[in-house]
Write an enzyme that holds these catalytic residues in place. Sequence first.
Site, short mmCIF file in Angstrom:
data_model
loop_
_atom_site.label_atom_id
_atom_site.label_comp_id
_atom_site.label_asym_id
_atom_site.label_seq_id
_atom_site.Cartn_x
_atom_site.Cartn_y
_atom_site.Cartn_z
N HIS A 42 0.88 -1.19 0.00
CA HIS A 42 0.00 0.00 0.00
C HIS A 42 0.91 1.23 0.00
O HIS A 42 1.11 1.87 1.03
CB HIS A 42 -0.92 0.00 1.22
CG HIS A 42 -1.84 -1.19 1.29
ND1 HIS A 42 -1.41 -2.44 1.69
CD2 HIS A 42 -3.16 -1.31 1.01
CE1 HIS A 42 -2.43 -3.28 1.66
NE2 HIS A 42 -3.50 -2.63 1.25
N SER A 100 6.87 5.65 2.60
CA SER A 100 7.70 4.44 2.64
C SER A 100 8.39 4.12 1.32
O SER A 100 9.54 3.65 1.33
CB SER A 100 6.87 3.25 3.12
OG SER A 100 5.67 3.11 2.38
N GLU A 118 -0.21 0.45 -5.46
CA GLU A 118 -1.16 1.44 -4.92
C GLU A 118 -2.42 1.40 -5.77
O GLU A 118 -2.34 1.38 -7.00
CB GLU A 118 -0.55 2.84 -4.92
CG GLU A 118 -1.49 3.94 -4.46
CD GLU A 118 -2.10 3.65 -3.09
OE1 GLU A 118 -3.34 3.79 -2.97
OE2 GLU A 118 -1.34 3.29 -2.15
N ASP A 164 0.90 -2.01 4.87
CA ASP A 164 0.48 -0.77 5.54
C ASP A 164 -0.86 -0.30 4.98
O ASP A 164 -0.94 0.74 4.33
CB ASP A 164 1.58 0.29 5.32
CG ASP A 164 1.21 1.65 5.87
OD1 ASP A 164 0.36 1.71 6.77
OD2 ASP A 164 1.77 2.65 5.38
#
EC number: 2.1.1.266
Length: 280
Positions: A42, A100, A118, A164
Amino acid sequence: MLSYRHSFHAGNHADVLKHTVQSLIITALKEKEKPFLYLDTHAGAGRYLLSGEHAERTGEYLEGIARVWQQDDLPEELAPYISCVKALNRGPGLRYYPGSPLIARHLLREDDKLELTELHSSDFPLLRSEFQKDSRARLARADGYQQLKARLPPPSRRGLILIDPPYEMKSDYQAVVKGIQEGYRRFGTGVFALWYPVVLRQQIKRMVHDLEATGIRRILQIELAVRPDSDRFGMTGSGMIVVNPPWKLEQQMRDLLPWLHRVLVPAGTGHTSVSWITPE
């Protein structure tokens, strides 16, 4: 649902914890010459403007990275993380915050690889623009959990998988456990790092119980709370759960968390903890 935008929360206390742990894991993996894979399920937009509308509206970074940024006694454990933040902020001010993917991009070597996923329609183009000239990176607008099946194990048989999700739905707490289980089945020697928010303690207890039930060994839990647990709406803290943590990580976080808590939580509320969900 896909309504979550990390730009509202970039650089908050949870990001400081998450990206510190991420940076220490990557640094540990680099101690061996053999290349490795960084997989982000993510990934978000990658870069966040702290003077932008979203960050300014919440101001969460002011109680997170801004407090760390002002300190002149930074512990050595923070050096990899802070080097990433400095790489985006060449002047004395704090204008951008790295998500990140950018943390990984800064710390990885030429032979290491990035797999970035994503799904959000607004964030994916921003992420793609950020990495379009990086030959190490492969991007996908897809379900991050599916990547745990499609991209593991990597040819190098070494890697860090960061999970995440936005936790927009309660089912996310079960989905992350299933995701770790699926990934571990394919890549049992990989390092899996899961970020989670503390909103209701009972949700975290159930998630930890479900992780114990998987039978996976060597699961470390690291937590930083800025307020006491509450049954009211809102995040009181966050944590990182790490499967197959590098051997130094436990002690590094035991040494670092008291400093982080003092800087991020001047009122002294909340707590820190480092413990094993399942040991060897």
